[in-house]
Design an enzyme around this catalytic site. Structure first.
Site, mmCIF file in Angstrom:
data_model
loop_
_atom_site.group_PDB
_atom_site.id
_atom_site.type_symbol
_atom_site.label_atom_id
_atom_site.label_comp_id
_atom_site.label_asym_id
_atom_site.label_seq_id
_atom_site.Cartn_x
_atom_site.Cartn_y
_atom_site.Cartn_z
ATOM 1 N N GLU A 86 1.185 -1.024 -0.336
ATOM 2 C CA GLU A 86 0.040 0.127 0.121
ATOM 3 C C GLU A 86 0.795 1.349 0.124
ATOM 4 O O GLU A 86 0.469 2.092 -0.821
ATOM 5 C CB GLU A 86 -1.046 0.059 1.046
ATOM 6 C CG GLU A 86 -1.886 -0.854 1.355
ATOM 7 C CD GLU A 86 -3.101 -0.538 -0.309
ATOM 8 O OE1 GLU A 86 -3.546 0.388 -0.203
ATOM 9 O OE2 GLU A 86 -3.366 -1.462 -1.124
ATOM 10 N N HIS A 144 2.055 2.151 -3.429
ATOM 11 C CA HIS A 144 1.378 2.978 -4.754
ATOM 12 C C HIS A 144 1.711 3.995 -3.940
ATOM 13 O O HIS A 144 1.585 5.060 -5.204
ATOM 14 C CB HIS A 144 0.340 2.575 -3.584
ATOM 15 C CG HIS A 144 -0.207 1.052 -4.658
ATOM 16 N ND1 HIS A 144 -0.812 1.157 -6.107
ATOM 17 C CD2 HIS A 144 -1.235 0.099 -3.955
ATOM 18 C CE1 HIS A 144 -1.050 0.026 -6.735
ATOM 19 N NE2 HIS A 144 -1.124 -0.923 -5.289
HETATM 20 ZN ZN LIG Z 1 -2.784 -2.266 -5.015
#
Ligand SMILES: [Zn+2]
Length: 260
Positions: free
Chosen positions: A121, A124
């Protein structure tokens, strides 16, 4: 030949709008980061108002222990909230916010698997994937309108903004990350967890587990925004020798997080 390639590059990537991602990929980014961060902060505020935070001490300790070990590798102040929600889900938002659902905490087998989720996460966010998505889909002059719309998530633009941030399911919109963005978040995430002293091999176990969970009745929301491509595990396996080097270096430096 050369001329052709350079003209393609310029037309797909306006000179000033071209930046390089942490893995060396050329990206088209036109939204100001300040606006994308503001969107992340506002979205996190909205989610906190609508979704109860978990009062489970063990969950909160585990999530903050792992997040702290990981974000220590990055610097900056990060806020982590465990949300009371049975679906196995997690997200990170521009503006340094991390959200983990209790359903994700019950799904994972160990600290390393949760570190793999958080690493992915955060990957990203580090690779500015929300900005990249917004830059592809919105005109620059819509940026401020999106920042404002995110405080009214039921509106069409508000829904789109949540979708671009990867947390749209709450408001009926799901925007899956692209294959390229998923692979990139995988590589950034697995290196990050390894640097923090978590066993990177558990990232593969996590995705296998996630896929198994999706065989059940309920669709796994996490997989709708983070589609598991057949090549994901293969790519991770290919990258594992490098991640294991980082892991061994971290271990040698005494980074052995014992998060419980
Ligand atoms: Zn992802």
């Amino acid at each position: 030949m050369f001329k052709k390639i350079s003209s393609v590059l310029i037309s797909s990537c306006l000179l000033s709008a071209c930046i390089t991602s942490p893995t060396g990929r050329s990206q088209f980014i036109v939204m100001p980061d300040t606006q994308i961060n503001q969107m992340g902060l506002q979205a996190f505020d909205t989610l906190k108002k609508e979704k109860p935070a978990s009062t489970n001490n063990q969950y909160n300790q585990l999530a903050s222990c792992i997040s702290q070990a990981i974000t220590q590798e990055l610097g900056g102040v990060w806020e982590v909230v465990v949300f009371e929600d049975k679906s196995p889900n997690a997200f990170a938002l521009p503006g340094n916010k991390i959200g983990i659902y209790t359903g994700m905490l019950t799904l994972v087998d160990n600290q390393d698997q949760l570190a793999a989720v958080i690493g992915h996460e955060v990957g990203h966010v580090l690779a500015k994937h929300s900005n990249e998505r917004a830059s592809q889909e919105m005109a620059v002059n819509q940026g401020m309108a999106m920042v404002q719309a995110i405080s009214s998530p039921q509106s069409a633009l508000g829904q789109t903004a949540f979708g671009l941030l990867g947390v749209g399911a709450e408001y009926g919109i799901l925007m899956p990350y692209s294959r390229v963005q998923e692979s990139e978040a995988d590589i950034i995430g697995v290196d990050l967890m390894a640097k923090a002293g978590f066993d990177p091999r558990q990232s593969i176990a996590l995705w296998q587990k996630m896929e198994q969970a999706s065989q059940g009745q309920q669709p796994v929301e996490f997989l709708s925004t983070h589609p598991a491509h057949a090549s994901r595990i293969q790519n991770l396996e290919q990258h594992m020798p490098q991640a294991m080097d980082l892991y061994q270096q971290a271990q040698a430096a005494g980074k052995k997080p014992g998060c419980k």
